[in-house]
Every structure is written in C-alpha cells, then in structure tokens.
Write an enzyme that holds these catalytic residues in place. Structure first.
Site, PDB file in Angstrom:
ATOM      1  N   SER A 116       0.708  -1.161  -0.079  1.00 42.02           N
ATOM      2  CA  SER A 116       0.062   0.038   0.088  1.00 42.02           C
ATOM      3  C   SER A 116       0.862   1.216  -0.051  1.00 42.02           C
ATOM      4  O   SER A 116       2.118   1.109   0.109  1.00 42.02           O
ATOM      5  CB  SER A 116      -0.921  -0.090   1.090  1.00 42.02           C
ATOM      6  OG  SER A 116      -1.527  -1.156   1.367  1.00 42.02           O
ATOM      7  N   HIS A 121       0.330  15.889  -0.190  1.00 40.51           N
ATOM      8  CA  HIS A 121       1.007  17.110  -0.641  1.00 40.51           C
ATOM      9  C   HIS A 121       0.283  18.418  -0.322  1.00 40.51           C
ATOM     10  O   HIS A 121      -1.109  18.426   0.118  1.00 40.51           O
ATOM     11  CB  HIS A 121       0.895  16.977  -2.166  1.00 40.51           C
ATOM     12  CG  HIS A 121       1.381  15.943  -2.674  1.00 40.51           C
ATOM     13  ND1 HIS A 121       2.650  15.752  -3.006  1.00 40.51           N
ATOM     14  CD2 HIS A 121       0.703  14.804  -3.224  1.00 40.51           C
ATOM     15  CE1 HIS A 121       2.941  14.624  -3.271  1.00 40.51           C
ATOM     16  NE2 HIS A 121       1.758  14.079  -3.717  1.00 40.51           N
ATOM     17  N   CYS A 144      -3.854  -2.466   0.597  1.00 38.60           N
ATOM     18  CA  CYS A 144      -4.480  -3.986   0.046  1.00 38.60           C
ATOM     19  C   CYS A 144      -4.491  -4.871   1.367  1.00 38.60           C
ATOM     20  O   CYS A 144      -3.826  -4.681   2.321  1.00 38.60           O
ATOM     21  CB  CYS A 144      -3.405  -4.443  -1.021  1.00 38.60           C
ATOM     22  SG  CYS A 144      -3.438  -3.618  -2.520  1.00 38.60           S
TER      23      CYS A 144
END
Length: 267
Positions: A116, A121, A144
C-alpha cells in the site's frame, strides 16, 4: 450495535485495493500583502515535513502498519514532502477492519506500505486582490489486504483545520474465495458518511455522489458555521467596521462555496 461480518474464506491473499483520496481546505483572510505572506509562512511551518511525518506515523498506527524507513524534505519557498516505507502488521483478527463505523480521532508526503501507500501534498496560496488565502492538503491512502484506509478518515479530518473536505473512496480489483468465485468488495458500504464521526457530521453540510455498483463513493463536506475571528490573520474583528466584517464574511463564504461546488459563482 454493528454485528461482525461473516468471515470470507479466500483462495489466497486478499488483493483488493482500497483507495481513499481527499482534499482538505483551510480558508483565511489576510488584508495586506505582508499579512498574506505571513499566513503562507505560518501554514508552511505548521505543516512542515516534521509535522506531516508525525501525522503519517499516527495514520500508520491507526491502519495497522510498521514503519520501515522515513525520508523527508522541506522546500523553498513553501511545501514539504515525506517518504515513509511501511509494512503491514500481523492481523490479530481475520475480520476486515473496515466496518461502517467511525475510526479514532486525534487529540508534500508519501508513504509506501509493503502492499500500500500514503501520499500527502500541501499547497498554500493567496488571492492577489481580495485578501483571501487558502491552504490545501491532498491526501491519498491506498491499502491492500485487510487493513483499511477508512479507519484513518476521522483522524485526518481533525488533524487539519478543515473548512471544506472532498473525499473519494474506491475498491479496485477482485479476490477469490476457495471455490474460485470473484469478490469485488469485502465489506459493506453505502456512503463514506457511515465512517465519519457524528460530531463531525453535525458540524458539516454533506452531499454524496456514489456509484455503488462500481464501488466508487464520493462525499463533500462544508463547514456550516464559522466565527470570523478564527479566519482573520494579522488583524482582529474590532479592527473592522460592522459593514467591513460582513463584507469579509461574504468573501470567505463565497470562497468556501466555490471550492465546495467546484465552480466560480456568478457575481
């Protein structure tokens, strides 16, 4: 009380990918150019690489992951990035950790799990004419297996001063059971709002745009009420006349509505 889901016996590894993406916006009023620059500098320091690293560390704890490695960088004139390598912790329960209930609350960033990743940002900016400044954080949490990004949703909303939040959640791929039958989702969900704490829902206006048959969910949140004093940077409410205060509030609300609806409003 929510009953545990019936255990799903799989052929092998659960390789469904669960992706949570959202934008968080903070709005402020800074009257002069110097005040706007001061606001941007304040936000840049408040959400620098060290702070973002701590937020990501807490997210990793919440979703159940071990941190392997951290690399961070602050930028000039503003912005930051963090890279964190993470591995999944042993799962104590075979049940998925993504039941439709709120996750824990809290008192530019990139992370990779072994299956994963997490990215954040930051984007501080200001309007050149009307004193409005905004701070945006773009956050993506993709997992996942049994670990779920939905558990980190409430923590992340409360970790930032959120006036507007846009959230997307999608489950991709499929996993097989022992009979070879494909499963395209391993948990029940009708709305992202099911995973948002009640006190948060009470503070925000919310709309959904969902494609349930495609396992795609979208929710937008807009703060219902706000105190002008909390949005003034470098000034106080008494520095303005009642008329000026109303004008500033209208500009702040307009900025929020335009971001919330994703379009410029007509004059």
């Amino acid at each position: 009380m929510i009953k545990p889901l019936k255990k799903l016996k799989l052929q092998g590894f659960n390789n469904l990918t669960k992706s949570l993406s959202f934008n968080i916006y903070d709005i402020a009023y800074a009257r002069t150019r110097a005040e706007r620059q001061e606001y941007i500098s304040y936000i840049d320091e408040e959400y620098n690489a060290a702070r973002l690293t701590q937020i990501l560390t807490d997210v990793s704890d919440i979703i159940g992951a071990n941190i392997l490695n951290i690399a961070s960088q602050d930028y000039e004139p503003q912005g930051a990035s963090v890279t964190m390598l993470i591995s999944e912790e042993p799962i104590l329960s075979e049940e998925p950790s993504n039941l439709p209930q709120p996750g824990p609350l809290p008192e530019t960033l990139l992370a990779h799990l072994d299956k994963s990743h997490i990215t954040v940002h930051t984007y501080p900016e200001s309007h050149p004419d009307n004193g409005i400044s905004t701070f945006r954080a773009d956050i993506d949490v993709s997992t996942c297996g049994k670990i779920s990004p939905l558990r980190a949703l409430n923590f992340l909303i409360h970790s930032f001063d959120s006036d507007i939040v846009t959230i997307d959640y999608r489950v991709r791929g499929f996993t097989r059971d022992v009979k070879g039958r494909k499963h395209y989702i391993d948990h029940k969900i009708s709305s992202i709002q099911n995973f948002i704490a009640r006190d948060t829902q009470d503070r925000y206006q919310a709309i959904d745009v969902n494609m349930i048959q495609e396992n795609i969910f979208h929710t937008r949140l807009l703060l219902k009420d706000f105190d002008l004093q909390n949005y003034l940077f470098g000034t106080r409410g008494e520095d303005f006349s009642p008329e000026e205060q109303e004008s500033i509030k209208e500009r702040l609300r307009r900025e929020m509505l335009e971001i919330y609806y994703g379009k410029n409003l007509n004059d």
